[in-house]
Design a protein around this motif. Structure first.
Motif, PDB file in Angstrom:
ATOM      1  N   SER A  35       1.972  14.534 -13.914  1.00 43.67           N
ATOM      2  CA  SER A  35       0.865  15.160 -14.640  1.00 43.67           C
ATOM      3  C   SER A  35       0.886  16.675 -14.467  1.00 43.67           C
ATOM      4  CB  SER A  35      -0.471  14.589 -14.142  1.00 43.67           C
ATOM      5  OG  SER A  35      -0.522  13.202 -14.351  1.00 43.67           O
ATOM      6  N   ALA A  36       1.188  17.139 -13.266  1.00 44.55           N
ATOM      7  CA  ALA A  36       1.260  18.583 -13.040  1.00 44.55           C
ATOM      8  C   ALA A  36       2.385  19.206 -13.854  1.00 44.55           C
ATOM      9  CB  ALA A  36       1.456  18.871 -11.552  1.00 44.55           C
ATOM     10  N   ARG A  37       3.542  18.523 -13.962  1.00 41.07           N
ATOM     11  CA  ARG A  37       4.649  19.051 -14.762  1.00 41.07           C
ATOM     12  C   ARG A  37       4.273  19.126 -16.240  1.00 41.07           C
ATOM     13  NH1 ARG A  37       9.893  15.701 -13.568  1.00 41.07           N
ATOM     14  NH2 ARG A  37      10.641  17.169 -15.140  1.00 41.07           N
ATOM     15  N   ILE A  38       3.584  18.098 -16.745  1.00 42.17           N
ATOM     16  CA  ILE A  38       3.162  18.111 -18.157  1.00 42.17           C
ATOM     17  C   ILE A  38       2.184  19.243 -18.405  1.00 42.17           C
ATOM     18  CG2 ILE A  38       1.927  16.783 -19.899  1.00 42.17           C
ATOM     19  CD1 ILE A  38       3.119  14.258 -18.699  1.00 42.17           C
ATOM     20  N   ALA A  39       1.244  19.447 -17.459  1.00 48.28           N
ATOM     21  CA  ALA A  39       0.272  20.520 -17.629  1.00 48.28           C
ATOM     22  C   ALA A  39       0.960  21.881 -17.649  1.00 48.28           C
ATOM     23  CB  ALA A  39      -0.776  20.458 -16.505  1.00 48.28           C
ATOM     24  N   ARG A  40       1.955  22.089 -16.768  1.00 41.47           N
ATOM     25  CA  ARG A  40       2.671  23.364 -16.767  1.00 41.47           C
ATOM     26  C   ARG A  40       3.452  23.556 -18.067  1.00 41.47           C
ATOM     27  NH1 ARG A  40       3.725  21.964 -11.282  1.00 41.47           N
ATOM     28  NH2 ARG A  40       5.784  21.186 -11.877  1.00 41.47           N
ATOM     29  N   ALA A  41       4.067  22.465 -18.577  1.00 41.49           N
ATOM     30  CA  ALA A  41       4.815  22.577 -19.835  1.00 41.49           C
ATOM     31  C   ALA A  41       3.891  22.930 -20.989  1.00 41.49           C
ATOM     32  CB  ALA A  41       5.547  21.267 -20.113  1.00 41.49           C
ATOM     33  N   ARG A  42       2.700  22.281 -21.041  1.00 38.28           N
ATOM     34  CA  ARG A  42       1.748  22.608 -22.118  1.00 38.28           C
ATOM     35  C   ARG A  42       1.274  24.043 -22.021  1.00 38.28           C
ATOM     36  NH1 ARG A  42      -1.938  17.059 -22.055  1.00 38.28           N
ATOM     37  NH2 ARG A  42      -0.458  15.757 -23.226  1.00 38.28           N
TER      38      ARG A  42
ATOM     39  N   ALA B  46       0.828  -1.200   0.000  1.00 35.99           N
ATOM     40  CA  ALA B  46       0.000   0.000   0.000  1.00 35.99           C
ATOM     41  C   ALA B  46       0.864   1.253   0.000  1.00 35.99           C
ATOM     42  CB  ALA B  46      -0.933  -0.005   1.225  1.00 35.99           C
ATOM     43  N   TRP B  47       1.943   1.224   0.765  1.00 37.38           N
ATOM     44  CA  TRP B  47       2.870   2.364   0.796  1.00 37.38           C
ATOM     45  C   TRP B  47       3.481   2.604  -0.584  1.00 37.38           C
ATOM     46  CZ3 TRP B  47       4.319   5.308   5.197  1.00 37.38           C
ATOM     47  CH2 TRP B  47       5.365   6.173   5.004  1.00 37.38           C
ATOM     48  N   SER B  48       3.873   1.531  -1.264  1.00 35.20           N
ATOM     49  CA  SER B  48       4.475   1.669  -2.604  1.00 35.20           C
ATOM     50  C   SER B  48       3.460   2.219  -3.594  1.00 35.20           C
ATOM     51  CB  SER B  48       5.005   0.312  -3.076  1.00 35.20           C
ATOM     52  OG  SER B  48       5.996  -0.173  -2.189  1.00 35.20           O
ATOM     53  N   ARG B  49       2.206   1.708  -3.538  1.00 37.48           N
ATOM     54  CA  ARG B  49       1.180   2.230  -4.453  1.00 37.48           C
ATOM     55  C   ARG B  49       0.926   3.700  -4.196  1.00 37.48           C
ATOM     56  NH1 ARG B  49      -1.331  -2.852  -3.395  1.00 37.48           N
ATOM     57  NH2 ARG B  49      -2.653  -1.863  -1.820  1.00 37.48           N
ATOM     58  N   SER B  50       0.937   4.120  -2.945  1.00 37.65           N
ATOM     59  CA  SER B  50       0.734   5.533  -2.630  1.00 37.65           C
ATOM     60  C   SER B  50       1.850   6.385  -3.215  1.00 37.65           C
ATOM     61  CB  SER B  50       0.659   5.706  -1.107  1.00 37.65           C
ATOM     62  OG  SER B  50       0.568   7.075  -0.765  1.00 37.65           O
ATOM     63  N   GLU B  51       3.091   5.893  -3.119  1.00 36.17           N
ATOM     64  CA  GLU B  51       4.204   6.656  -3.696  1.00 36.17           C
ATOM     65  C   GLU B  51       4.088   6.741  -5.214  1.00 36.17           C
ATOM     66  OE1 GLU B  51       7.751   4.814  -2.327  1.00 36.17           O
ATOM     67  OE2 GLU B  51       7.751   5.864  -0.408  1.00 36.17           O
ATOM     68  N   LEU B  52       3.633   5.651  -5.864  1.00 36.97           N
ATOM     69  CA  LEU B  52       3.469   5.679  -7.322  1.00 36.97           C
ATOM     70  C   LEU B  52       2.396   6.682  -7.725  1.00 36.97           C
ATOM     71  CD1 LEU B  52       3.693   1.876  -8.224  1.00 36.97           C
ATOM     72  CD2 LEU B  52       5.393   3.652  -8.663  1.00 36.97           C
ATOM     73  N   ARG B  53       1.278   6.708  -6.977  1.00 34.34           N
ATOM     74  CA  ARG B  53       0.235   7.670  -7.296  1.00 34.34           C
ATOM     75  C   ARG B  53       0.739   9.090  -7.112  1.00 34.34           C
ATOM     76  NH1 ARG B  53      -3.172   3.843  -4.647  1.00 34.34           N
ATOM     77  NH2 ARG B  53      -2.962   5.016  -2.693  1.00 34.34           N
ATOM     78  N   HIS B  54       1.528   9.324  -6.084  1.00 36.17           N
ATOM     79  CA  HIS B  54       2.077  10.662  -5.866  1.00 36.17           C
ATOM     80  C   HIS B  54       3.006  11.061  -7.020  1.00 36.17           C
ATOM     81  CE1 HIS B  54       3.838  14.094  -3.829  1.00 36.17           C
ATOM     82  NE2 HIS B  54       5.052  13.590  -4.064  1.00 36.17           N
ATOM     83  N   ASP B  55       3.869  10.133  -7.452  1.00 40.96           N
ATOM     84  CA  ASP B  55       4.769  10.434  -8.574  1.00 40.96           C
ATOM     85  C   ASP B  55       3.977  10.725  -9.840  1.00 40.96           C
ATOM     86  OD1 ASP B  55       6.814  10.022  -6.835  1.00 40.96           O
ATOM     87  OD2 ASP B  55       7.258   7.979  -7.523  1.00 40.96           O
ATOM     88  N   SER B  56       2.894   9.948 -10.084  1.00 39.24           N
ATOM     89  CA  SER B  56       2.069  10.168 -11.276  1.00 39.24           C
ATOM     90  C   SER B  56       1.407  11.533 -11.225  1.00 39.24           C
ATOM     91  CB  SER B  56       1.014   9.058 -11.383  1.00 39.24           C
ATOM     92  OG  SER B  56       0.172   9.292 -12.479  1.00 39.24           O
ATOM     93  N   THR B  57       0.928  11.953 -10.040  1.00 41.93           N
ATOM     94  CA  THR B  57       0.296  13.255  -9.905  1.00 41.93           C
ATOM     95  C   THR B  57       1.293  14.372 -10.171  1.00 41.93           C
ATOM     96  OG1 THR B  57      -1.243  12.338  -8.272  1.00 41.93           O
ATOM     97  CG2 THR B  57      -1.013  14.737  -8.351  1.00 41.93           C
ATOM     98  N   VAL B  58       2.501  14.244  -9.636  1.00 42.17           N
ATOM     99  CA  VAL B  58       3.530  15.259  -9.863  1.00 42.17           C
ATOM    100  C   VAL B  58       3.895  15.336 -11.346  1.00 42.17           C
ATOM    101  CG1 VAL B  58       5.928  15.878  -9.362  1.00 42.17           C
ATOM    102  CG2 VAL B  58       4.444  15.071  -7.524  1.00 42.17           C
TER     103      VAL B  58
END
Length: 364
Positions: A86-93, A72-84
């Motif tokens: 996505s935010a970087r891609i949105a800022r770049a666009r 569960a801890w690993s899945r939470s870290e993966l979701r956090h990395d995915s969110t970060v």
């Protein structure tokens, strides 16, 4: 994670142990256990197994729950990395959108609309014709020379019908680059370049030979087989998972951060100084020792002294209790559990050092 943390709290409450007592029995500091029991940090598997043994709980059951919490801890870290991400891609666009649409986009859009909603057919067709025209011109151009000859390369220009003047270039249209300035002469590279290439090849061959000699060995000169291959020892291949140093690499480093504490350490010497308990903690896998003091008060000092061992000089590391009732020193590299002793100086004025003893079983 929440269920696993609550299970740890219930075990500690049912056992009647304080956080300091749990730290003393498991080999992990009180500060670490406050983080584990507060849910701020996932404890290592060794800490969970040590708590199970200290409270008389089934180790297998608690290990299973730890594995589920770790996933569960690993899945939470993966979701956090995915969110970060996505935010970087949105800022770049958004940043790229500030430059506006590419030049000529309105004309391409209008042509696509007239073509019945198929912009690919309108845009790609002229490009294909242009590429075909340039390829045909390159084949017919005498500057290309016979097949297999590396002649000067110039821009491909389509021949104009006879009797017509060449068409002037359209303003704003991209012009083909002129590669003649960088073309290689027909007689090959210059002599200086040939000499540099030769030197580079010789150096590369010498490096390959030196690497082969180092890997295969040159024999010991005793008449044995000089061609036998000796395996190279890899420190990372022999260390258990989580252990980050061994021997001299551990000197001056934190035993918990390097993975040397907990179940990988034994008590090589102990003493009671005033109301405090002082120990020499020794880790065979790390080849290092450190001093630990429990039931202490802020300001109490603890020290580890390693005797001189062969060519290695004597070494000393010190620590001090700041807030909690326990503390420990950084590590010193030793060749055995009897090569170091711990001493404590309390704020009450009491002093004392440990007495060596046979190594105990790994802390549980």
């Amino acid at each position: 994670m929440r269920e696993f943390t609550e299970q740890l709290r219930r075990l500690v409450e049912r056992s009647g142990l304080s956080v300091g007592a749990v730290a003393d029995r498991t080999g992990y500091s009180k500060t670490s256990w406050e983080r584990y029991l507060g849910g701020r940090l996932l404890p290592p598997l060794g800490a969970a197994e040590a708590l199970a043994e200290a409270t008389g709980t089934d180790v297998v059951h608690l290990s299973t729950m730890w594995e589920l919490a770790e996933r569960a801890w690993s899945r939470s870290e993966l979701r956090h990395d995915s969110t970060v991400e996505s935010a970087r891609i949105a800022r770049a666009r958004a940043a790229l959108g500030e430059f506006g649409p590419p030049q000529g986009a309105p004309q391409a859009a209008s042509q696509a609309a007239r073509a019945g909603g198929q912009p690919g057919a309108v845009i790609s067709e002229p490009l294909c014709h242009e590429a075909a025209r340039r390829a045909a011109a390159a084949e017919e151009s005498p500057a290309a020379g016979p097949a297999g000859t590396a002649g000067p390369v110039g821009p491909a220009v389509a021949p104009e019908p006879s009797g017509q003047a060449p068409r002037p270039p359209v303003p704003g249209s991209p012009q083909p680059p002129d590669y003649r300035a960088n073309a290689i002469p027909a007689d090959g590279p210059a002599p200086r370049r040939r000499a540099a290439l030769f030197v580079t090849g010789v150096v590369g061959a010498l490096l390959v030979v030196a690497a082969a000699v180092l890997l295969l060995g040159v024999g010991d000169g005793t008449g044995g087989d000089s061609g036998s291959v000796q395996p190279l020892a890899s420190p990372s291949a022999v260390l258990p998972a989580g252990v980050k140093c061994t021997g001299a690499e551990c000197s001056g480093k934190d035993p918990e951060a390097m993975g040397c504490g907990g179940g990988r350490a034994t008590t090589a010497g102990s003493a009671t100084v005033g109301t405090s308990y002082v120990e020499v903690r020794y880790s065979q896998v790390c080849g290092a020792a450190w001093a630990r003091i429990t039931q202490a008060a802020p300001g109490d000092a603890v020290r580890i002294d390693a005797a001189a061992d062969g060519a290695a000089p004597a070494r000393t590391e010190s620590g001090r209790v700041v807030r909690d009732a326990d503390g420990y020193t950084p590590m010193v590299a030793v060749s055995g559990p009897g090569k170091a002793k711990a001493c404590a100086t309390l704020t009450s004025g009491s002093k004392g050092c440990t007495v060596a003893r046979a190594p105990s079983a790994p802390a549980g």
